[in-house]
Structures are given as structure tokens and as C-alpha cells.
Design a protein around this motif. Structure first.
Motif, PDB file in Angstrom:
ATOM      1  N   MET A 192       4.866 -30.287 -82.629  1.00 25.42           N
ATOM      2  CA  MET A 192       4.357 -30.879 -81.651  1.00 25.42           C
ATOM      3  C   MET A 192       3.086 -29.541 -80.864  1.00 25.42           C
ATOM      4  SD  MET A 192       7.423 -31.633 -79.897  1.00 25.42           S
ATOM      5  CE  MET A 192       6.624 -32.600 -78.428  1.00 25.42           C
ATOM      6  N   THR A 193       3.302 -27.918 -80.585  1.00 28.72           N
ATOM      7  CA  THR A 193       2.201 -27.509 -80.468  1.00 28.72           C
ATOM      8  C   THR A 193       1.218 -27.893 -80.901  1.00 28.72           C
ATOM      9  OG1 THR A 193       4.093 -26.020 -79.035  1.00 28.72           O
ATOM     10  CG2 THR A 193       2.181 -24.790 -79.557  1.00 28.72           C
ATOM     11  N   ILE A 194       1.105 -27.726 -82.679  1.00 27.82           N
ATOM     12  CA  ILE A 194      -0.157 -27.932 -83.500  1.00 27.82           C
ATOM     13  C   ILE A 194      -1.034 -28.439 -83.178  1.00 27.82           C
ATOM     14  CG2 ILE A 194      -0.556 -27.215 -85.238  1.00 27.82           C
ATOM     15  CD1 ILE A 194       1.548 -25.269 -85.740  1.00 27.82           C
ATOM     16  N   ASP A 195      -0.006 -29.780 -82.813  1.00 29.99           N
ATOM     17  CA  ASP A 195      -0.609 -30.841 -83.819  1.00 29.99           C
ATOM     18  C   ASP A 195      -0.743 -32.102 -82.257  1.00 29.99           C
ATOM     19  OD1 ASP A 195      -0.431 -31.043 -85.966  1.00 29.99           O
ATOM     20  OD2 ASP A 195       1.391 -32.428 -86.176  1.00 29.99           O
ATOM     21  N   GLU A 196      -0.599 -31.156 -81.304  1.00 31.09           N
ATOM     22  CA  GLU A 196       0.104 -32.555 -79.477  1.00 31.09           C
ATOM     23  C   GLU A 196      -1.101 -31.449 -78.947  1.00 31.09           C
ATOM     24  OE1 GLU A 196       0.359 -35.596 -79.745  1.00 31.09           O
ATOM     25  OE2 GLU A 196       1.172 -35.782 -81.726  1.00 31.09           O
ATOM     26  N   LEU A 213       3.071 -29.554 -91.495  1.00 30.10           N
ATOM     27  CA  LEU A 213       3.111 -28.257 -92.776  1.00 30.10           C
ATOM     28  C   LEU A 213       4.618 -26.670 -92.260  1.00 30.10           C
ATOM     29  CD1 LEU A 213       2.542 -27.577 -95.835  1.00 30.10           C
ATOM     30  CD2 LEU A 213       0.822 -26.869 -95.438  1.00 30.10           C
ATOM     31  N   VAL A 214       4.112 -26.744 -91.303  1.00 27.02           N
ATOM     32  CA  VAL A 214       3.611 -25.615 -91.099  1.00 27.02           C
ATOM     33  C   VAL A 214       5.286 -25.717 -90.094  1.00 27.02           C
ATOM     34  CG1 VAL A 214       3.753 -23.836 -88.385  1.00 27.02           C
ATOM     35  CG2 VAL A 214       1.496 -24.895 -89.965  1.00 27.02           C
ATOM     36  N   ALA A 215       6.293 -26.873 -89.431  1.00 30.90           N
ATOM     37  CA  ALA A 215       7.404 -27.016 -89.308  1.00 30.90           C
ATOM     38  C   ALA A 215       8.055 -26.545 -90.727  1.00 30.90           C
ATOM     39  CB  ALA A 215       7.243 -28.393 -88.759  1.00 30.90           C
ATOM     40  N   PHE A 216       7.491 -27.771 -91.131  1.00 32.43           N
ATOM     41  CA  PHE A 216       7.984 -27.693 -93.020  1.00 32.43           C
ATOM     42  C   PHE A 216       8.554 -26.686 -93.752  1.00 32.43           C
ATOM     43  CE2 PHE A 216       9.228 -31.711 -95.281  1.00 32.43           C
ATOM     44  CZ  PHE A 216       9.332 -31.256 -95.917  1.00 32.43           C
ATOM     45  N   TYR A 217       7.709 -25.482 -93.071  1.00 32.30           N
ATOM     46  CA  TYR A 217       7.933 -24.120 -93.823  1.00 32.30           C
ATOM     47  C   TYR A 217       8.721 -23.489 -93.578  1.00 32.30           C
ATOM     48  CZ  TYR A 217       6.500 -19.217 -95.220  1.00 32.30           C
ATOM     49  OH  TYR A 217       6.721 -18.116 -95.388  1.00 32.30           O
ATOM     50  N   VAL A 257      16.982 -26.196 -85.255  1.00 33.48           N
ATOM     51  CA  VAL A 257      16.331 -27.036 -85.947  1.00 33.48           C
ATOM     52  C   VAL A 257      15.240 -28.013 -84.858  1.00 33.48           C
ATOM     53  CG1 VAL A 257      16.398 -29.593 -86.831  1.00 33.48           C
ATOM     54  CG2 VAL A 257      18.075 -27.867 -87.770  1.00 33.48           C
ATOM     55  N   VAL A 258      15.584 -27.446 -83.802  1.00 34.73           N
ATOM     56  CA  VAL A 258      14.890 -28.033 -82.659  1.00 34.73           C
ATOM     57  C   VAL A 258      13.406 -26.964 -83.100  1.00 34.73           C
ATOM     58  CG1 VAL A 258      14.253 -28.632 -80.539  1.00 34.73           C
ATOM     59  CG2 VAL A 258      16.108 -29.491 -81.518  1.00 34.73           C
ATOM     60  N   TYR A 259      13.359 -25.789 -83.195  1.00 32.91           N
ATOM     61  CA  TYR A 259      11.943 -25.481 -82.887  1.00 32.91           C
ATOM     62  C   TYR A 259      11.363 -25.728 -83.955  1.00 32.91           C
ATOM     63  CZ  TYR A 259      15.162 -21.352 -81.208  1.00 32.91           C
ATOM     64  OH  TYR A 259      16.277 -21.008 -80.505  1.00 32.91           O
ATOM     65  N   PRO A 260      12.002 -26.006 -85.491  1.00 33.72           N
ATOM     66  CA  PRO A 260      10.543 -26.586 -85.965  1.00 33.72           C
ATOM     67  C   PRO A 260       9.350 -27.291 -85.278  1.00 33.72           C
ATOM     68  CG  PRO A 260      12.206 -25.827 -87.308  1.00 33.72           C
ATOM     69  CD  PRO A 260      12.585 -25.766 -86.083  1.00 33.72           C
ATOM     70  N   ILE A 261      10.014 -28.617 -84.834  1.00 31.90           N
ATOM     71  CA  ILE A 261       9.694 -29.719 -83.995  1.00 31.90           C
ATOM     72  C   ILE A 261       9.068 -29.286 -83.187  1.00 31.90           C
ATOM     73  CG2 ILE A 261      10.443 -32.067 -82.687  1.00 31.90           C
ATOM     74  CD1 ILE A 261      13.161 -31.839 -84.718  1.00 31.90           C
ATOM     75  N   ILE A 262       9.210 -28.083 -82.130  1.00 29.48           N
ATOM     76  CA  ILE A 262       8.826 -27.876 -81.024  1.00 29.48           C
ATOM     77  C   ILE A 262       7.238 -26.893 -81.453  1.00 29.48           C
ATOM     78  CG2 ILE A 262       8.485 -26.567 -79.251  1.00 29.48           C
ATOM     79  CD1 ILE A 262      11.512 -26.697 -78.332  1.00 29.48           C
ATOM     80  N   VAL A 297      26.419 -25.670 -94.254  1.00 29.42           N
ATOM     81  CA  VAL A 297      26.503 -27.334 -94.577  1.00 29.42           C
ATOM     82  C   VAL A 297      25.733 -27.892 -93.133  1.00 29.42           C
ATOM     83  CG1 VAL A 297      28.361 -29.161 -94.404  1.00 29.42           C
ATOM     84  CG2 VAL A 297      28.765 -27.055 -95.631  1.00 29.42           C
ATOM     85  N   ILE A 298      25.936 -27.417 -91.999  1.00 29.43           N
ATOM     86  CA  ILE A 298      25.272 -28.261 -90.660  1.00 29.43           C
ATOM     87  C   ILE A 298      24.180 -27.676 -90.359  1.00 29.43           C
ATOM     88  CG2 ILE A 298      25.640 -28.365 -88.201  1.00 29.43           C
ATOM     89  CD1 ILE A 298      28.077 -27.531 -88.275  1.00 29.43           C
ATOM     90  N   GLN A 299      23.554 -26.553 -90.724  1.00 37.57           N
ATOM     91  CA  GLN A 299      21.371 -26.008 -91.015  1.00 37.57           C
ATOM     92  C   GLN A 299      21.323 -26.851 -92.115  1.00 37.57           C
ATOM     93  OE1 GLN A 299      21.177 -22.379 -89.572  1.00 37.57           O
ATOM     94  NE2 GLN A 299      19.057 -22.010 -90.621  1.00 37.57           N
ATOM     95  N   VAL A 300      21.736 -27.083 -92.962  1.00 33.85           N
ATOM     96  CA  VAL A 300      21.130 -27.293 -94.655  1.00 33.85           C
ATOM     97  C   VAL A 300      21.015 -29.080 -94.207  1.00 33.85           C
ATOM     98  CG1 VAL A 300      21.082 -26.906 -97.425  1.00 33.85           C
ATOM     99  CG2 VAL A 300      21.917 -25.124 -95.808  1.00 33.85           C
ATOM    100  N   GLY A 301      21.801 -29.264 -93.632  1.00 30.42           N
ATOM    101  CA  GLY A 301      22.550 -31.059 -93.557  1.00 30.42           C
ATOM    102  C   GLY A 301      20.608 -31.060 -92.963  1.00 30.42           C
ATOM    103  N   ALA A 302      21.331 -30.901 -91.655  1.00 30.70           N
ATOM    104  CA  ALA A 302      20.148 -30.879 -90.486  1.00 30.70           C
ATOM    105  C   ALA A 302      18.673 -31.242 -91.072  1.00 30.70           C
ATOM    106  CB  ALA A 302      20.326 -30.342 -89.209  1.00 30.70           C
ATOM    107  N   SER A 303      18.569 -29.307 -91.058  1.00 31.51           N
ATOM    108  CA  SER A 303      17.099 -29.081 -91.378  1.00 31.51           C
ATOM    109  C   SER A 303      16.739 -29.998 -92.777  1.00 31.51           C
ATOM    110  CB  SER A 303      17.553 -28.034 -91.935  1.00 31.51           C
ATOM    111  OG  SER A 303      18.000 -27.221 -91.497  1.00 31.51           O
TER     112      SER A 303
END
Length: 584
Positions: free
Chosen positions: A41-45, A275-279, A33-38, A141-147
Motif C-alpha cells: 500500500m505504501t509503494i502503490d498508493e 512484487l515487493v510484497a510478493f518478495y 503477514v500484514v507487513y507486506p500488505i502495508i 503451518v500458520i505462517q506458510v498457509g497465511a502467506s
């Protein structure tokens, strides 16, 4: 889930492996789940915010996270495999032990190939789900819940728009499970039938070739294989129907995401990186949901396999040691049948009807009669392979149910008409019933059974390795080894079920002479078609349709104009004709 609840005693002892595997799965899911956050950050920051000094830190952090994920994934898979392998180790042992305890009545209706399929394919199907299925459900359950949590953090409205199709995917997955489970059950049963057909053909290959029935057997196999193929095609059709539907619903969700999410980016409500992270997060939810079909597939196979395994584990044990069993070291050998009636199946005609006789210790009882008259049924009841329907069987004045099964059967030496030898050395086969027998005792048993001479002519003597079912020996040689095996146990009661049927008359005479010594002091039951084997019996029972129609010594029965006298006359005439022909 009832199947897995019933089988929990096999995997709960190893729950520690499962718990540790689950903890490492949490690490893997969190990092995923951390991948999309990184990425966000790469795109926006970095790209849009021009914070280029973040690049080394983001790169280093990404590499470190990848290393932790790789190590965690390895440990998680290893522990999950250990959990499954250890569980089915217990399960396979329990199944094999159960098969050893089940009575002949169970095997009368069971098929060898089907039982082999249960101990191999069904056990493996259950192992795969225990190793990976449970973990995949938790991963879902874990991956869907965290995402979902991260998505709600970015945009509540976009999350609801994206996941509006989720109930439709769940309904489709439920219908898929309902359709695929009976299909997999059919595949497992058909595979068992296929195994049975192969096993029967290999076992009877000599008969098939002798009668030139290869083409017939090929056709029969093709028919069974056709049923198996049809079951597989039915399952494939179910899979082809539901999986594309789930994928279509998932893609509709992606379209909704791009449309509404793009609008929010234009309005400035959502950043491009979000939006990219959301995708990416949507696919972290959609792929597990769509792969739910694979998990359901695995679950259905394991459930079908578990049901078939439980059929063996829960099969009733009709022959067992009672609560009042008293241990005893030795029997005197006084056997009494009191008004014994026996049915193999209750709806069938009785195999034995009101059988009564008294065999004093050390006496010899002969049993003669046509095939199906009940001779073998008597000795099977005596060894407690079956229980009588009515009446009582006593040994030394006590019902045989009061004796410990192991002790009872070690005191009864049995030489069956259909000889079975193990794929082992001759020495091991003779000592099978008594592994602690010395070499001198093994050789003595071989000599008494008139087997020693031909054994010593073999390349390695008593250490000669036999093929499957004694392949490489003649029928008479196999029977003499079986007789030696019975003698080696030093039984109190000796049962010879047509044990000289596969030897010539000269060898039969030699074996009978040897057995006269062996039978001394032992209660002996001889089933034979040749009257020459019964002449010296203390009492001969003539059976017909499960009834004793005559009884007495050889001299008494030959003086009567009854069934025994007719058999004797026929055999004497046949022997006289052979001698006369030889003289001419």
C-alpha cells in the motif's frame, strides 16, 4: 511420533497453556503477514498514487500493530515456556520415582553416569522441543498457509512459479531427518558414557591417586571423549550437507520470482508494490522451510532423548507388591528358606543352590564363607531385593511376597559391609529409617552402637554435617553410625553384613557386647569373616559356591575337621603369631 504419544501423559495436563500459546501465535502470524500488505500500500498508493494523506494513518497503524505483535510474542513465549517447564517437572518426578521402584537387578546392569545423563541432558532436550518445537511446527503451518493465501490473491501464476521448488525442499528436509536422528541418538549415548567415566573417576579418585594411575585415567577419558567428538562431527557433517542444499533451493525460488515477477510488472499485470510484497511473502515461506532443518534438529534430539527416557520409564519392575498383599504391623521374625536357588543372571552359575534352613524368632544365624560363596545373596533375598529363581522364603509362615514391601523392609534392619551415609547431619542419618524418632531414641541408638562418644567429640555433636558419603569420618565411625541407624528402626529382623570389618578388634568387642543387648528378641543374621563375631550364634552356616557345606554351633563345628575348623585354626594361628610378636 510414537515417542511423543507415549509421553503424552506428561504434557497433556497442561494443554491449556499450549492452546493459549497457539492462539497468541495466530495473532503474531497474522500481523507478520500484514507487513507486506502495508508495504504494498505504501509503494502503490502513497508513493506511486501520491496519496500522501495516508502517511499518518499508515504510520499510526504500523506502530499499533508492532505494539500488539510485541505483547503477543511475549505472552506466547511465556506460555510456551510454562508448558515445557511444567511438563518436564512431571516427567522428571516420574523418572525419579521409577528409579526408586526398580529392583537391584536393573541397577546391576545400569551405569550411574548414564542414568544421570538421562535425568538431566535428555530431560532438558525433551523440554526444549516441548517448549519451542511444537510451537515452531505450528508457526510453520500458520505462517506458510497465511502467506500462501496472500500470494495467491496477488498472482496465482507467480505463486506457482515461485513455489515450484517446494517439493524439492520437502524431500531434502525428509532425508535430513532420516540422517540426523541416528546421529543424535549416538550423541546422547556417547554423552551418557562420558558422564559415566567422569562419575567413576571422581568416585574412585582415592584409588587412582593411591596407585598413581592419573595418566591412565586421562587416556581412558580421552578415548571416551574422542568417541563423543566423532559422534558430534558426524552430526555436523550431516547438517553441513543438507542445510546449504535447502538454502540453495530457496534462492533458486527467489531468482524465479524476480525474473517472472519483473516481467509481469513490465507487462502491467502486476504492480511494483505487489512484487515487493510478493518478495517479502516468499521469504515468509522460504525461511520457515529452510529453518525446518533447525526444527527437525530439535525434533530429532527430543526424539532420541525421549527414547532413552522411555527405556527407564518402561523398564520392568520385577519386585512389587502383589494383589494378595495383606497389611501387618509387626513380624515375629520366624525365617525359613525352603530349597532356595538363585541366579543373578539365568545364564550364569547359580549364586545359591538348594538353600534350606530354619531361623526361629529371636535366634542368631551366622553366615561364613569365602567371597562369592553366597552369604550376601541370602540376605538380599530375605529383604526382597531379588526374587529367588526356585524355592520359597517364609517369614512367620507366609511367603515374603505376601507382605507389603515397605512394611517388610521397615521390619528388617540392615547394616551393609559397604557403608553409605548421606550428606546430612549425623542425627538425620541415624533417624533416616525412622524420621519420627525422638532425640533420646537417636542418642540411645548411638550409644548402643558405640558411636555416642566420638559423635559428642565432634564440633556440633549429633548436628554435625557430614560430607558426601560420610566424608570426614573413618571407616569404623561410619560403620558405627550405620549400625545406629539400623538399631533406631527397632527392627524384628537384624542383618549385619560384615558390619564390624572396618573397626579394630577392641572396638569390635565393644560393639559386639552392645549388640548382644540389641539382638535380644530379634532374629539376627550375622555375616562375618572373623569367627569371633559368630561364636555366640545359635546356628552357623558355612557356605561354599552357593551351597551350605556345614552347619551347627561354634562348638560343634570346631570339633569337626571341616572347613569351619580350618578357618578357625588359621585365624587363631594368626592371632597367636601377632601376640607372640608383640611379646618379643
Amino acid at each position: 511420533m510414537l515417542v511423543f504419544k507415549k509421553l503424552k501423559s506428561f504434557y497433556l495436563p497442561y494443554k491449556r497453556d499450549f492452546i493459549w500459546s497457539m492462539l497468541f501465535l495466530l495473532v503474531v502470524a497474522a500481523i507478520t503477514v500484514v507487513y507486506p500488505i502495508i508495504l504494498q500500500m505504501t509503494i502503490d498508493e502513497v508513493v506511486l498514487g501520491k496519496k500522501y494523506d495516508w502517511v499518518p494513518w499508515i504510520s499510526f497503524g504500523f506502530i499499533a500493530i508492532m505494539a500488539v505483535k510485541g505483547l503477543s510474542t511475549y505472552i506466547q513465549h511465556y506460555l510456551a515456556d510454562m508448558f515445557g517447564i511444567k511438563s518436564v517437572y512431571l516427567l522428571r518426578n516420574a523418572l525419579y520415582e521409577k528409579l526408586q521402584r526398580l529392583s537391584f537387578r536393573y541397577y546391576d546392569n545400569a551405569k550411574t553416569g548414564d542414568l544421570m545423563s538421562r535425568l538431566t541432558a535428555d530431560v532438558e532436550g525433551f523440554r526444549i522441543f516441548v517448549s519451542f518445537g511444537f510451537i515452531e511446527i505450528l508457526r510453520f503451518v500458520i505462517q506458510v498457509g497465511a502467506s500462501l493465501c496472500v500470494m495467491l490473491y496477488y498472482s496465482v501464476s507467480l505463486t506457482f512459479v515461485t513455489l515450484v521448488v517446494l517439493p524439492f525442499i520437502c524431500v531434502t528436509a525428509y532425508k535430513f531427518d532420516k540422517a540426523v536422528h541416528p546421529a543424535f541418538r549416538g550423541i546422547r549415548e556417547s554423552f551418557g558414557q562420558l558422564n559415566t567415566k567422569v562419575q567413576e573417576n571422581i568416585s574412585g579418585i582415592h584409588t587412582v591417586k593411591a596407585l598413581s594411575k592419573e595418566a591412565v585415567e586421562i587416556e581412558r577419558f580421552n578415548e571416551t571423549n574422542q568417541v563423543y567428538r566423532t559422534k558430534q562431527l558426524t552430526t555436523a557433517a550431516v547438517w553441513a550437507k543438507y542445510f546449504p542444499l535447502m538454502e540453495l533451493i530457496g534462492n533458486i525460488s527467489v531468482v524465479a520470482l524476480l525474473g517472472y515477477g519483473g516481467f509481469q510488472v513490465i507487462q502491467g499485470v502486476l504492480n511494483p508494490g505487489e512484487l515487493v510484497a510478493f518478495y517479502s511473502l516468499v521469504w515468509y515461506i522460504m525461511w520457515p522451510i529452510m529453518n525446518l532443518g533447525f526444527t527437525i534438529n530439535m525434533f530429532s534430539q527430543a526424539k532420541a532423548s525421549g527414547e532413552r527416557l522411555l527405556e527407564v520409564l518402561e523398564a520392568p519392575e520385577t519386585i512389587y507388591d502383589g494383589k494378595d498383599v495383606k497389611p501387618i504391623d509387626h513380624l515375629e521374625g520366624h525365617v525359613v528358606f525352603q530349597d532356595v536357588t538363585f541366579h543373578y543372571q539365568m545364564e550364569e552359575t547359580a549364586a545359591l543352590q538348594h538353600i534350606t534352613f530354619d531361623a526361629s524368632p529371636g535366634s542368631t544365624i551366622g553366615l561364613i564363607g569365602a567371597t562369592g560363596s553366597g552369604k550376601t545373596s541370602i540376605i538380599q533375598l530375605l529383604s526382597r531385593f531379588y526374587e529367588p529363581t526356585e524355592g520359597t522364603i517364609l517369614i512367620d509362615g507366609r511367603p515374603i511376597q505376601e507382605y507389603e514391601l515397605k512394611m517388610l523392609r521397615t521390619q528388617i534392619g540392615v547394616v551393609l559391609q559397604e557403608t553409605f551415609l548421606f550428606s546430612s547431619t549425623i542425627k538425620a542419618n541415624i533417624a533416616y529409617g525412622r524420621p519420627d524418632a525422638t532425640m533420646e531414641e537417636i542418642i540411645d541408638a548411638g550409644k548402643r552402637a558405640q558411636a555416642h562418644d566420638f559423635i559428642m567429640e565432634l564440633p556440633n555433636g549429633y548436628d554435625t554435617m557430614l560430607g558426601e558419603r560420610g566424608m570426614g569420618l573413618s571407616g569404623g565411625q561410619k560403620q558405627r553410625i550405620a549400625i545406629a541407624r539400623a538399631i533406631c528402626t527397632n527392627p524384628t529382623i537384624l542383618i549385619l553384613d560384615d558390619s564390624t570389618s572396618a573397626v579394630d578388634m577392641e572396638t569390635e568387642f565393644q560393639i559386639q557386647q552392645a549388640l548382644q543387648e540389641v539382638m535380644k528378641g530379634r532374629t539376627t543374621f550375622i555375616i562375618a569373616h572373623r569367627i569371633s563375631s559368630l561364636k555366640h550364634a545359635d546356628e552357623i552356616l558355612v557356605l561354599e559356591d552357593g551351597n551350605i557345606i556345614e552347619r551347627g554351633t561354634h562348638e560343634q563345628l570346631t570339633s569337626d575337621n571341616g572347613a569351619y575348623q580350618r578357618i578357625y585354626t588359621l585365624q587363631y594361628q594368626d592371632q597367636a603369631a601377632i601376640i607372640e610378636k608383640a611379646v618379643r
